[in-house]
Scaffold this motif. Sequence first.
Motif, short mmCIF file in Angstrom:
data_model
loop_
_atom_site.label_atom_id
_atom_site.label_comp_id
_atom_site.label_asym_id
_atom_site.label_seq_id
_atom_site.Cartn_x
_atom_site.Cartn_y
_atom_site.Cartn_z
N GLY A 1 -7.21 -6.18 -1.47
CA GLY A 1 -8.19 -5.22 -0.95
C GLY A 1 -7.58 -4.24 0.04
N PHE A 2 -6.83 -4.75 1.00
CA PHE A 2 -6.22 -3.88 2.01
C PHE A 2 -5.14 -2.99 1.40
N SER A 3 -4.37 -3.53 0.46
CA SER A 3 -3.30 -2.74 -0.18
C SER A 3 -3.88 -1.56 -0.95
N LEU A 4 -4.97 -1.83 -1.70
CA LEU A 4 -5.61 -0.76 -2.45
C LEU A 4 -6.15 0.32 -1.51
N LEU B 1 -14.68 -0.57 2.46
CA LEU B 1 -13.66 -1.61 2.31
C LEU B 1 -14.29 -2.99 2.25
N LEU B 2 -15.33 -3.21 3.04
CA LEU B 2 -16.00 -4.51 3.04
C LEU B 2 -16.56 -4.84 1.65
N VAL B 3 -17.16 -3.85 1.01
CA VAL B 3 -17.71 -4.06 -0.34
C VAL B 3 -16.59 -4.37 -1.33
N GLN B 4 -15.47 -3.68 -1.19
CA GLN B 4 -14.32 -3.92 -2.07
C GLN B 4 -13.81 -5.36 -1.92
N LEU B 5 -13.74 -5.84 -0.69
CA LEU B 5 -13.29 -7.21 -0.45
C LEU B 5 -14.26 -8.22 -1.08
N PHE B 6 -15.55 -7.95 -0.97
CA PHE B 6 -16.55 -8.84 -1.55
C PHE B 6 -16.46 -8.86 -3.08
N ILE B 7 -16.22 -7.69 -3.66
CA ILE B 7 -16.09 -7.63 -5.12
C ILE B 7 -14.88 -8.45 -5.58
N ILE B 8 -13.77 -8.30 -4.87
CA ILE B 8 -12.53 -9.00 -5.26
C ILE B 8 -12.68 -10.51 -5.08
N PHE B 9 -13.24 -10.93 -3.94
CA PHE B 9 -13.28 -12.37 -3.63
C PHE B 9 -14.50 -13.08 -4.20
N TYR B 10 -15.68 -12.44 -4.08
CA TYR B 10 -16.91 -13.10 -4.53
C TYR B 10 -17.36 -12.63 -5.92
N GLY B 11 -17.00 -11.40 -6.29
CA GLY B 11 -17.47 -10.86 -7.56
C GLY B 11 -16.63 -11.24 -8.76
N LEU B 12 -15.31 -11.18 -8.62
CA LEU B 12 -14.43 -11.46 -9.76
C LEU B 12 -14.59 -12.87 -10.34
N PRO B 13 -14.89 -13.91 -9.54
CA PRO B 13 -15.09 -15.23 -10.14
C PRO B 13 -16.16 -15.26 -11.23
N SER B 14 -17.15 -14.37 -11.14
CA SER B 14 -18.18 -14.32 -12.18
C SER B 14 -17.62 -13.83 -13.51
N LEU B 15 -16.43 -13.20 -13.46
CA LEU B 15 -15.75 -12.74 -14.67
C LEU B 15 -14.65 -13.71 -15.07
N GLY C 1 -7.56 -16.50 -4.37
CA GLY C 1 -7.65 -17.10 -3.04
C GLY C 1 -7.98 -16.07 -1.98
N ALA C 2 -8.47 -16.54 -0.84
CA ALA C 2 -8.93 -15.63 0.21
C ALA C 2 -7.82 -14.72 0.72
N PHE C 3 -6.67 -15.28 1.03
CA PHE C 3 -5.57 -14.47 1.58
C PHE C 3 -5.05 -13.46 0.56
N PRO C 4 -4.76 -13.87 -0.70
CA PRO C 4 -4.34 -12.88 -1.70
C PRO C 4 -5.41 -11.82 -1.96
N ALA C 5 -6.68 -12.23 -1.93
CA ALA C 5 -7.76 -11.26 -2.14
C ALA C 5 -7.77 -10.22 -1.03
N GLY D 1 0.81 -1.22 0.00
CA GLY D 1 0.00 0.00 0.00
C GLY D 1 0.85 1.27 0.00
N LEU D 2 1.98 1.25 0.72
CA LEU D 2 2.85 2.42 0.75
C LEU D 2 3.46 2.70 -0.63
N VAL D 3 3.82 1.63 -1.32
CA VAL D 3 4.35 1.80 -2.68
C VAL D 3 3.27 2.41 -3.58
N LEU D 4 2.05 1.88 -3.50
CA LEU D 4 0.94 2.43 -4.27
C LEU D 4 0.68 3.89 -3.89
N ALA D 5 0.76 4.18 -2.59
CA ALA D 5 0.51 5.54 -2.12
C ALA D 5 1.54 6.51 -2.67
N LEU D 6 2.81 6.11 -2.66
CA LEU D 6 3.86 6.99 -3.17
C LEU D 6 3.69 7.22 -4.67
#
Length: 222
Positions: free
Chosen positions: A96-99, A69-83, A88-92, A35-40
């Motif tokens: 989410g937290f890094s973004l 943030l909760l919605v973002q996590l759901f989109i990444i973990f539960y929403g992206l599979p539809s695309l 995986g849960a941990f990478p997701a 997240g710090l790298v993204l922030a910079l």
Amino acid sequence: MDNKYLEIFLDSLWPLLKAGLLFAIPLTLISFAIGLVLALLTALARLSSIKPLVWLARFYVWIIRGTPLLVQLFIIFYGLPSLGITIGAFPAAIIGFSLSVGAYNAEVMRAAIQSIPKGQWEAAESLGMTRSQILRRIILPQAARVSVPPLSNSFISLVKDTSLAATITVTEMFQRAQQIAAVTYEHMLIYCEVALIYLFFSTILSALQARVEKYFERYTVR
């Protein structure tokens, strides 16, 4: 405390701490570093004279800061599979937290960079230094010191926010607490116990934050 409750409390302590050490702390450290790298990068893009970069950075910050943030996590973990994208849960959780860290701390870093007097830019340019050299050698080291308090607060908040990872099946402390409570039926006791553990972590980190701030104060011109 009744012996029964004390026994449940002590029996639950290590499983909860273990979940914190194996999942919550690594999740926090990895997400915060990325997240710090993204922030910079986002802060530098916001300060850039290249309009598409400025617009892209603003859009990123607007989207992440404007949605839960909760919605973002759901989109990444539960929403992206539809695309057709399965993560995986941990990478997701890390994504989410890094973004989130990147978007919120980009504004912190941008403000810190802009707080450095313009005279320092001009003086460095008069010595023939390039913009990247000025940033790397003069501006960013000073901006880093200015950023320490808000970034430290962000880190402590992230430790607590990792409890949201339980909603996408990451077995961190809060989900482990839910599992234990489901077996013991002592929901109040277990949830209070996990709250105390988070409080313990936050207190330790707050003490470390105070020491780090005191250390950097030695290099602050008054």
